[in-house]
Design a protein around this motif. Structure first.
Motif, PDB file in Angstrom:
ATOM      1  N   THR A   1      37.539  37.598  32.080  1.00 33.29           N
ATOM      2  CA  THR A   1      37.128  38.995  31.943  1.00 33.29           C
ATOM      3  C   THR A   1      37.916  39.808  32.955  1.00 33.29           C
ATOM      4  O   THR A   1      37.936  39.488  34.140  1.00 33.29           O
ATOM      5  N   ARG A   2      38.556  40.827  32.462  1.00 35.75           N
ATOM      6  CA  ARG A   2      39.352  41.678  33.343  1.00 35.75           C
ATOM      7  C   ARG A   2      38.454  42.683  34.022  1.00 35.75           C
ATOM      8  O   ARG A   2      37.791  43.468  33.368  1.00 35.75           O
ATOM      9  N   ARG A   3      38.465  42.641  35.316  1.00 35.36           N
ATOM     10  CA  ARG A   3      37.724  43.633  36.079  1.00 35.36           C
ATOM     11  C   ARG A   3      38.624  44.836  36.297  1.00 35.36           C
ATOM     12  O   ARG A   3      39.827  44.685  36.491  1.00 35.36           O
ATOM     13  N   PRO A   4      38.043  46.014  36.258  1.00 40.59           N
ATOM     14  CA  PRO A   4      38.860  47.197  36.532  1.00 40.59           C
ATOM     15  C   PRO A   4      39.400  47.156  37.960  1.00 40.59           C
ATOM     16  O   PRO A   4      38.732  46.684  38.878  1.00 40.59           O
ATOM     17  N   SER A   5      40.604  47.637  38.125  1.00 41.33           N
ATOM     18  CA  SER A   5      41.196  47.639  39.454  1.00 41.33           C
ATOM     19  C   SER A   5      40.496  48.673  40.333  1.00 41.33           C
ATOM     20  O   SER A   5      39.786  49.554  39.859  1.00 41.33           O
TER      21      SER A   5
END
Length: 133
Positions: A17-21
């Motif tokens: 899951t890509r976490r927001p930067s």
């Protein structure tokens, strides 16, 4: 013939899951704080800070931060023209709103918002178009 039995198999890896930067939420929050502070200071006019003035600053800053965050998350799916229009609309609306808080007429605030929004639209379109090609 038996080589297929000795070959290592790939295991299914769980989807990441890509976490927001950090920058994706830090920039909208910073812009929201600046716009909220600016709105509060315009309405206050050098006097004592009241609760309604503080609420105006907090709400306008939160709305701008939310819109900036939403635009930042959705901009990858938008074509260049729509992306530039969205940035121009957001910038022009913010500047027009802040200008209207100074007591100027609605017409003057609309003109200032349209002119600055058009400037941002042209600048954003040029920037996104050059970066794309």
């Amino acid at each position: 013939m038996a080589t297929h039995a000795s070959m290592p198999t790939r295991r299914a890896t769980p989807a990441r899951t890509r976490r927001p930067s950090t920058l994706s939420w830090a920039v909208p929050v910073t812009l929201g704080v600046i716009a909220g502070w600016w709105a509060t200071s315009i309405v206050r006019g050098g006097g004592v800070l009241t609760g309604t003035q503080l609420a105006l600053g907090l709400i306008s800053g939160a709305v701008l931060a939310g819109l900036c965050y939403a635009l930042g998350r959705a901009q990858k799916q938008l074509p260049v023209e729509a992306k530039a229009l969205a940035y121009g609309t957001l910038f022009g609306g913010t500047v027009g709103f802040l200008y209207s808080l100074s007591g100027k007429s609605v017409l003057a605030a609309s003109v200032v918002g349209l002119v600055t929004g058009a400037g941002m639209l042209v600048t954003a379109f040029y920037s996104f178009y050059v970066r794309k090609h």
